[in-house]
Write an enzyme that holds these catalytic residues in place. Structure first.
Site, short mmCIF file in Angstrom:
data_model
loop_
_atom_site.label_atom_id
_atom_site.label_comp_id
_atom_site.label_asym_id
_atom_site.label_seq_id
_atom_site.Cartn_x
_atom_site.Cartn_y
_atom_site.Cartn_z
N LYS A 111 0.83 -1.21 0.00
CA LYS A 111 0.00 0.00 0.00
C LYS A 111 0.86 1.26 0.00
O LYS A 111 0.63 2.18 -0.77
CB LYS A 111 -0.92 0.05 1.24
CG LYS A 111 -1.90 -1.09 1.35
CD LYS A 111 -2.85 -0.88 2.53
CE LYS A 111 -2.18 -0.83 3.89
NZ LYS A 111 -1.51 -2.09 4.29
N ARG B 248 -9.24 1.08 9.24
CA ARG B 248 -8.83 -0.30 9.54
C ARG B 248 -9.90 -1.06 10.30
O ARG B 248 -9.69 -2.23 10.61
CB ARG B 248 -7.57 -0.26 10.40
CG ARG B 248 -6.27 -0.58 9.64
CD ARG B 248 -5.14 -0.41 10.63
NE ARG B 248 -3.93 -1.10 10.36
CZ ARG B 248 -2.86 -0.54 9.77
NH1 ARG B 248 -2.93 0.66 9.28
NH2 ARG B 248 -1.76 -1.22 9.66
N ARG C 118 11.93 -6.18 4.95
CA ARG C 118 11.59 -4.77 4.75
C ARG C 118 12.49 -3.83 5.58
O ARG C 118 12.59 -3.96 6.78
CB ARG C 118 10.13 -4.53 5.12
CG ARG C 118 9.68 -3.10 4.92
CD ARG C 118 8.19 -2.99 4.85
NE ARG C 118 7.57 -2.98 6.17
CZ ARG C 118 6.27 -2.79 6.37
NH1 ARG C 118 5.46 -2.65 5.33
NH2 ARG C 118 5.78 -2.79 7.58
N ARG D 97 11.77 -1.56 11.14
CA ARG D 97 10.74 -1.07 12.04
C ARG D 97 10.63 -2.02 13.24
O ARG D 97 10.70 -3.22 13.08
CB ARG D 97 9.40 -1.01 11.31
CG ARG D 97 9.12 0.36 10.74
CD ARG D 97 7.92 0.34 9.83
NE ARG D 97 6.71 -0.19 10.46
CZ ARG D 97 5.52 -0.23 9.83
NH1 ARG D 97 5.41 0.22 8.60
NH2 ARG D 97 4.48 -0.73 10.44
N ARG E 154 0.04 -8.57 13.60
CA ARG E 154 -0.55 -7.54 12.74
C ARG E 154 -1.39 -8.18 11.63
O ARG E 154 -2.42 -7.64 11.24
CB ARG E 154 0.55 -6.65 12.15
CG ARG E 154 1.05 -5.63 13.18
CD ARG E 154 2.40 -5.07 12.84
NE ARG E 154 2.40 -4.38 11.57
CZ ARG E 154 3.45 -4.29 10.77
NH1 ARG E 154 4.58 -4.87 11.09
NH2 ARG E 154 3.35 -3.64 9.65
P1 AMP Z 1 1.25 0.70 9.25
O1 AMP Z 1 2.39 1.62 9.03
O2 AMP Z 1 0.05 1.02 8.43
O3 AMP Z 1 1.65 -0.74 9.17
O4 AMP Z 1 0.79 0.93 10.77
C1 AMP Z 1 1.65 0.65 11.85
C2 AMP Z 1 0.85 0.55 13.14
O5 AMP Z 1 0.20 1.79 13.42
C3 AMP Z 1 -0.27 -0.48 13.12
O6 AMP Z 1 0.18 -1.78 13.40
C4 AMP Z 1 -1.19 0.07 14.22
O7 AMP Z 1 -0.67 -0.21 15.50
C5 AMP Z 1 -1.08 1.57 14.00
N1 AMP Z 1 -2.11 2.05 13.05
C6 AMP Z 1 -1.90 2.52 11.79
N2 AMP Z 1 -3.07 2.86 11.21
C7 AMP Z 1 -4.03 2.59 12.11
C8 AMP Z 1 -5.45 2.70 12.12
N3 AMP Z 1 -6.13 3.15 11.05
N4 AMP Z 1 -6.12 2.34 13.24
C9 AMP Z 1 -5.47 1.90 14.33
N5 AMP Z 1 -4.15 1.73 14.39
C10 AMP Z 1 -3.42 2.08 13.31
#
Ligand code: AMP
Ligand code: ZN
Length: 222
Positions: free
Chosen positions: A14, A89, A128, A161, A172
């Site tokens: 994404k 989400r 990654r 990360r 996740r």
């Molecule tokens: P990402 O970079 O999209 O993988 O997001 C990393 C982390 O941020 C996720 O595993 C969640 O803990 C938090 N996070 C990101 N977007 C959301 C969302 N829309 N709702 C809740 N937690 C989020």
């Protein structure tokens, strides 16, 4: 107006695709994960609140997340559209987004679902590397090259990360299956969903996305 919501599991691509689309369509890429990481780096109150959830691979509670996205979507650069990556989400977030977009007189025009099978997600996440400065991601089997980031003129340091450990990755993906995957039917029922095979190369997935996004516009007469 482009109102794009990218759906897909962690590791589906994404973020990578959002960056490319943002350049082509000249609309901002809004990643809730990047916004959280930015807040954590700057040690804001929101960052402190969100960190414990992110470290465990769980979702940050909706009120915090929705508030943060509301603020971002209200910024003037979203006038011509937006690409949401990682938000919504949950169904509750999707409902909140609808209300928010109504207030802002904007709408979702298309929801591409970037589909990648689980074994490939885990494989990708395990290689990654992320840029500390610009958030770009790269795939390296062992260590990344010393020059660091190679996105445009960026030379930021690449790091793994903290939530890219095998345990948190697995968590996740489970959270995605339980809480986010229901959005696929949610947007399909509204006629907004298009399925994209995300297992192709970055370039080919980008090509497919452009096709569906620009094709949808032609149909809608935008
Ligand atoms: P990402 O970079 O999209 O993988 O997001 C990393 C982390 O941020 C996720 O595993 C969640 O803990 C938090 N996070 C990101 N977007 C959301 C969302 N829309 N709702 C809740 N937690 C989020
Ligand atoms: Zn960079």
């Amino acid at each position: 107006m482009h109102g794009i919501v990218l759906l897909g599991a962690p590791g589906a691509g994404k973020g990578t695709q959002a960056v490319l689309l943002s350049k082509v369509l000249k609309i901002p890429h809004i990643s809730s994960g990047d916004l959280f990481r930015e807040n954590i780096k700057n040690q804001t109150e929101l960052g402190v609140l969100a960190k414990s959830y992110i470290d465990r691979g769980e979702l940050v509670p909706d009120p915090i997340t929705v508030g943060m996205v509301r603020q971002r979507l209200s910024a003037p650069d979203c006038e011509r559209g937006f690409i949401l990556d990682g938000f919504p989400r949950t169904i509750a977030q999707a409902d909140a987004l609808d209300e928010l977009l109504r207030e802002l007189n904007k709408q979702i025009t298309i929801v591409p679902w970037i589909r990648v099978r689980e074994h490939m997600l885990l494989e990708r996440l395990s290689h990654r590397w992320t840029c500390r400065d610009c958030g770009a991601v790269f795939a390296y089997e062992s260590l990344p090259p010393r020059e660091g980031c190679k996105k445009d003129v960026c030379t930021g340091m690449l790091y793994r990360r903290e939530d890219d450990t095998p345990e948190v990755q697995a968590r996740r993906i489970r959270v995605y299956e339980e809480q986010t995957a229901p959005l696929i039917d949610y947007y399909r029922d509204r006629g907004l969903l298009v399925e994209i095979n995300g297992e192709h190369t970055i370039e080919y997935v980008h090509h497919l996305l452009r096709q569906v996004i620009l094709g949808a516009e032609a149909v809608q007469g935008r």
